[in-house]
Motif scaffolding. Sequence first.
Motif, PDB file in Angstrom:
ATOM      1  N   GLY A  89     -44.718  -7.286  33.591  1.00  0.00           N
ATOM      2  CA  GLY A  89     -45.131  -8.648  33.891  1.00  0.00           C
ATOM      3  C   GLY A  89     -44.722  -9.084  35.281  1.00  0.00           C
ATOM      4  O   GLY A  89     -44.668  -8.284  36.211  1.00  0.00           O
ATOM      5  N   LYS A  90     -44.393 -10.373  35.421  1.00  0.00           N
ATOM      6  CA  LYS A  90     -43.985 -10.926  36.711  1.00  0.00           C
ATOM      7  C   LYS A  90     -42.471 -10.957  36.830  1.00  0.00           C
ATOM      8  O   LYS A  90     -41.763 -11.052  35.839  1.00  0.00           O
ATOM      9  N   ASP A 106     -33.509  -7.208  37.212  1.00  0.00           N
ATOM     10  CA  ASP A 106     -33.624  -5.835  37.705  1.00  0.00           C
ATOM     11  C   ASP A 106     -32.244  -5.357  38.166  1.00  0.00           C
ATOM     12  O   ASP A 106     -31.494  -6.135  38.782  1.00  0.00           O
ATOM     13  N   PRO A 107     -31.871  -4.105  37.904  1.00  0.00           N
ATOM     14  CA  PRO A 107     -30.541  -3.620  38.318  1.00  0.00           C
ATOM     15  C   PRO A 107     -30.300  -3.700  39.815  1.00  0.00           C
ATOM     16  O   PRO A 107     -29.186  -3.997  40.251  1.00  0.00           O
ATOM     17  N   THR A 108     -31.330  -3.438  40.625  1.00  0.00           N
ATOM     18  CA  THR A 108     -31.160  -3.482  42.076  1.00  0.00           C
ATOM     19  C   THR A 108     -30.890  -4.906  42.547  1.00  0.00           C
ATOM     20  O   THR A 108     -29.995  -5.146  43.364  1.00  0.00           O
ATOM     21  N   SER A 109     -31.668  -5.862  42.057  1.00  0.00           N
ATOM     22  CA  SER A 109     -31.463  -7.253  42.474  1.00  0.00           C
ATOM     23  C   SER A 109     -30.107  -7.762  41.996  1.00  0.00           C
ATOM     24  O   SER A 109     -29.433  -8.517  42.701  1.00  0.00           O
ATOM     25  N   ARG A 110     -29.689  -7.334  40.810  1.00  0.00           N
ATOM     26  CA  ARG A 110     -28.390  -7.764  40.288  1.00  0.00           C
ATOM     27  C   ARG A 110     -27.255  -7.206  41.136  1.00  0.00           C
ATOM     28  O   ARG A 110     -26.314  -7.919  41.487  1.00  0.00           O
ATOM     29  N   VAL A 406     -47.384  -3.530  42.726  1.00  0.00           N
ATOM     30  CA  VAL A 406     -47.114  -4.007  41.377  1.00  0.00           C
ATOM     31  C   VAL A 406     -46.495  -5.393  41.445  1.00  0.00           C
ATOM     32  O   VAL A 406     -45.594  -5.649  42.247  1.00  0.00           O
ATOM     33  N   GLU A 407     -46.974  -6.296  40.607  1.00  0.00           N
ATOM     34  CA  GLU A 407     -46.587  -7.709  40.689  1.00  0.00           C
ATOM     35  C   GLU A 407     -45.074  -7.900  40.548  1.00  0.00           C
ATOM     36  O   GLU A 407     -44.465  -8.672  41.281  1.00  0.00           O
ATOM     37  N   PHE A 408     -44.467  -7.188  39.603  1.00  0.00           N
ATOM     38  CA  PHE A 408     -43.032  -7.326  39.393  1.00  0.00           C
ATOM     39  C   PHE A 408     -42.256  -6.910  40.637  1.00  0.00           C
ATOM     40  O   PHE A 408     -41.316  -7.589  41.057  1.00  0.00           O
ATOM     41  N   GLN A 409     -42.640  -5.806  41.240  1.00  0.00           N
ATOM     42  CA  GLN A 409     -41.897  -5.317  42.398  1.00  0.00           C
ATOM     43  C   GLN A 409     -42.095  -6.202  43.620  1.00  0.00           C
ATOM     44  O   GLN A 409     -41.186  -6.347  44.442  1.00  0.00           O
ATOM     45  N   ASN A 410     -43.271  -6.805  43.742  1.00  0.00           N
ATOM     46  CA  ASN A 410     -43.478  -7.759  44.835  1.00  0.00           C
ATOM     47  C   ASN A 410     -42.540  -8.957  44.684  1.00  0.00           C
ATOM     48  O   ASN A 410     -41.951  -9.436  45.658  1.00  0.00           O
TER      49      ASN A 410
END
Length: 871
Positions: A89-90, A106-110, A406-410
């Motif tokens: 999803g988003k 997301d683990p990276t953003s966290r 991909v919408e989520f990754q954007n």
Amino acid sequence: MGLCNPTNKDKEGRMDAMSEMYDYWIGKKNIVDRFGGRKDYDAKSSVDNLKWLIEQRLEKPWDADSPLTEGDYRRIKVEIDSFDNALGGKFSNLAFIVPEGISKQDPTSRKFYLQLNDILNYERVQINKVLTSNGFIANHMLDAYISIHGGKKDLATKELRELRKEMADADPNEHVQAEFVGKIESFVASDKGQTIREFIELTQMDNDTFKEARKPSYRNEAGDLTSYNSHVYKAVEKARANLGDMSKVFTNGLRGLQQIIALKYTNGTDIKQARAGSNEARRMIDIIEDSIVDITAGNERGGYFPQVQFETIMQIKENLSKAMNANTLSRDYAFADVVDNVIAKIDINKIPAHAQRTNPLLDKYWEKDPLFVLKEYGDQAAQFNKMIRTQITYLDALKHLPKSDVEFQNGLRRFIDEEYTVFTQGASGRPDWANGAVTVLNSLATARTMGLNITGAVKNAASAVHFYSRVGIGALNATRKAMSHDREFQEIIKRAEEEAGFLFTDVAKELYTEGLITKKDLQSGKVDFDPLTGKIVIDGTPVRDALKKGMNWTLDKGLFFHRLTENSQRKWMFRTAFHRKYTKLVNDGYPPDKAKSFSQAYALKMVNSWAYEYAAHAKSKIVRGEWRTIEEIQDGKIMKKGSGVAGAGSEVAFHLLHYPMSLFETHYDALKGIHKSILAKQGLESEEIQYAMRYAGVSLGVALASALTNTDFTNIIENESIERVQRVMDDLTQFDNPDKGTFGLMSEFTGPTLGTLKHLAVANEIIDIDHSDLNKILFGNVDFADDSDKLSTMYAAYQWSTAWGVTKNKLYPSLKAGRGRDLITHWLKLYPNQYTKAANQFIFQRTPKKQKRKKQTNVDRALAVLESMRR
């Protein structure tokens, strides 16, 4: 998945379980696509993110030494399923959600968000070391000055402070600087510069000579007997230690610069690997290494003098700042291009400190006012290190973001870019007048609502019940016992607290966090801590200066109660979380060194998750007023929402809402965790379920105590989220009830400044309350235009400040009536309500006396609601 060789059956079993979890992880299509898809799959990034996800969600280490239970492995699968579904999803990046919550998607953003908090904590530690050190030095230098020159210490302090203020206000040109140096010369002329000269001589001695210099038999290089003032010697001891600490901060930053170079050539931070793989990388890394070696050798020898590095730091920091503040449009998310952009703006050949020419002007300052140089060097070193570490963290996050539409990754990429930009730039994109207006309005709002507010401070302390419901009161008792009797743990926690910043008073944070100063002010030198007086000095515009004269005492002293409870609360949260996690891991057989490292990171995370981080990057977009949301690119320009004046208005409108938003996120996250625990069939093993049960027990205890004593203890031990929901329901359903005062939905979702404007609008009949139900719902049912309304008269006092409103309406009448004991009741809001009365009557089987009901506004109830909103 390649794993290391097992050493025993337990470890072998754990490694097999880890391999099984990895296979489950890569069996999810969305997760594989998140890391490049089948063709461009980044296995290393995938493994790293799996580790981060598990450690973030389970709060346990993910390696072969960590003893996980069957319930833990079931929970891991639930978390993987949840993450896989989210990737389809988003990436939710709503303006009213705090980044603490957004980052958990997301683990990276966290990891990126938590590292920003760590960087900020490290900077606070180093800056406060300088402040603490310079306060000690200044005190002893003035004692030395007075012992030689005579006179009063406060007069000497005042004169030197005025000279420094004059320099801070002056134009930065050589003529003005020369005048300043001349005045400093006059200041020390009365003792012929003896104290300053002794300070410089002692500072620049090697370690052995410095030890000898304190002896009465010491002879200088000319063979003359030399005696140094004891106060000066003590000041220099602190100065030498401070210079050593700050030089380590500087070398840490230089190590980070080497890692940035390694990132370019190896896509990783391994410096040795970068040197071996590229001649160009080796050349640049070795140049930096020369500086590190020189500084380290100078520290070991003693007499480390910062001037040869000072100019270099300023130069590199300025160039790096330009790279970090580059327009987002000019950044290519191709990783190598981003690193090139950073390195291109840093002249590596100018790094070696020993190759720099000394700065004559800095020499002049050092000779006349060494404290000025020491503080400036410490500040620059800390900021230099922060810039480098922030850049590495940002580049490392980008490394885990493959190019994709991909919408989520954007959305994930956008969030990381927004956080990075706010962390490095703050509100610098706004006009100066807008930032000035925000500072004044938020300062007034903070002073009015929090200044001298004992009730709010007590609530602030009592809010720790949320944290201790999470870890258990038993954990606090065990920590207190360990702090009293366990010497080994005392040493461990002391080192951990020093690294985390809990041994120092954070003078800048309490101003910046609630908008009393801007980040630009903080970095520009307008905001300073005067070690001679221990006061925070803010040099602003004449308008701000005039306002400060009226509220300086309130801002400086009025927040004492909040500051006292907040600092103590955070310290014990850190200790309790650390002790609980450390002892659990060690008792389960986890290596103590690894347990210490994991527990420290866990404790910091717990403090920021429950006491909350108040820096701009940690606030929701509407509260910080810097949205940085990239909508689209038109004509080569980035279109953003909420920037400039609109952003300033947003920051004022939602000032002081960070706490309720953060608490709401905490409760929402706990509810999600409970749901996942049920899916994983963890039962009482789940931390979230334990938290729910403990909190239910606390709530039951508070309710029972309230019923037995006919006192509503939820006024102090409150749940802000539940209280706010109840007030919203009252606004929607009780707006036409003459017996209940409401203050409208606007007051629940905006800050105190808009509340004041609302009051003025109602009082001047711009907003009509009498003839509009919608206005009553939005703005409350209290008609401030009606002078006969008792509540309206009482509320007017609260427009000046919460403390004054309480004093005028409650404290003074109690004293006047000879009911001094009622002061405690009012301060702690120990009032009954209709539910406690009914429960008390039921418990003790009392029959209530029949009284004729009077139709009048419930003043006490309305005022209690008002105070809770203006805490």
